[in-house]
Design a protein around this motif. Structure first.
Motif, PDB file in Angstrom:
ATOM      1  N   VAL A  31       0.841  -1.190   0.000  1.00 51.63           N
ATOM      2  CA  VAL A  31       0.000   0.000   0.000  1.00 51.63           C
ATOM      3  C   VAL A  31       0.881   1.247   0.000  1.00 51.63           C
ATOM      4  N   ARG A  87      -3.314   4.338   5.687  1.00 54.80           N
ATOM      5  CA  ARG A  87      -4.002   3.877   4.474  1.00 54.80           C
ATOM      6  C   ARG A  87      -5.464   4.342   4.478  1.00 54.80           C
ATOM      7  N   ASP A 104       1.377   0.351   8.769  1.00 52.13           N
ATOM      8  CA  ASP A 104       1.697   1.679   8.239  1.00 52.13           C
ATOM      9  C   ASP A 104       2.557   2.470   9.225  1.00 52.13           C
TER      10      ASP A 104
END
Length: 267
Positions: A31, A87, A104
């Motif tokens: 991502v 995200r 993340d």
């Protein structure tokens, strides 16, 4: 019930004056993540050197363009700042979900550690609301991160995901009947109060407003009670995550950082 992201990046003369730099990262599952880098203001006599780096993790709504005001003031005090959008937030790709956000946040910190202008300077990890809750788990679960963190600041965090989900559901007559369902479906393995118990040796500052109606002050008291020393509790007044709209509060936190960073050393 946990995520309220916005993809719209809001510009303002105030933000643009600080010239945020775009940073692009990739989480382990591919991502693409967006972050902002803010340079420290060392152009005035009060700030001849960079004091340290702030890793900032925002709450569950909107994106870094609306939360950036919570840390702009720190650049004026000589701190450089990395702000990460999880995200699904802002320009970051993907869809928000808990495990993804944990990855993340780990990705952002690994990037931070790799930067030459960060090495050999203090690192202040600063999470607010959901960002504070996620921070507790990530710091606890990554033992290699802990020696790199000089101060962990957690503002307006909650104790357990199931507690806050039930509390929020009970605030409105429409969702009141599903409060039990909301509680039962929240994750238990990453509850902040359980992870904070395991963190040793990092100065931790818990911040919370007595007037907070989103996450009530008793969450702060419970979190503070399980911490190991060195620990501090800063109580302020005003809405949720509003501490730094007050210049006096900014000065108090800067004083805390000056004192704590002078006492904190790295091998």
């Amino acid at each position: 019930m946990l995520f309220f992201p916005s993809k719209e990046m809001r510009d303002s003369p105030l933000i643009l004056a600080f010239e945020p730099k775009d940073i692009w990262l990739t989480s382990p599952d591919g991502v693409k993540l967006h972050a902002w880098w803010l340079d420290a203001d060392i152009g005035n006599p009060a700030n001849q050197v960079i004091k340290g780096t702030v890793y900032y993790l925002h709450g569950n709504a909107e994106n870094i363009s609306t939360h950036v005001r919570n840390v702009l003031w720190m650049t004026k005090a000589g701190y450089q700042v990395l702000l990460l959008d999880y995200r699904g937030y802002g320009l970051s790709a993907g869809i928000p979900e808990i495990n993804g956000l944990l990855a993340d946040v780990e990705t952002g910190f690994r990037y931070l550690q790799s930067q030459p202008n960060v090495m050999n300077k203090p690192i202040i990890w600063f999470g607010q609301s959901l960002g504070a809750a996620i921070s507790s788990a990530v710091v606890s679960l990554n033992a290699s991160f802990q020696p790199k963190i000089d101060v962990l600041m957690l503002d307006s965090s909650f104790t357990r995901y199931r507690d806050i989900a039930e509390d929020v559901a009970k605030r409105h007559w429409i969702t009141y009947p599903i409060a039990g369902i909301a509680r039962a479906n929240m994750p238990k393995s990453i509850d902040p109060i359980e992870h904070l118990k395991t963190i040793q040796g990092i100065p931790i500052l818990i911040m919370h407003s007595k007037d907070d109606r989103v996450i009530t002050y008793d969450h702060a008291e419970q979190l503070f009670s399980v911490l190991s020393e060195p620990k501090s509790l800063f109580t302020y007044h005003g809405p949720h995550i509003s501490a730094f709209s007050n210049v006096k509060n900014q000065e108090i936190i800067l004083g805390y950082l000056d004192k704590t960073l002078n006492l904190t050393t790295k091998d």
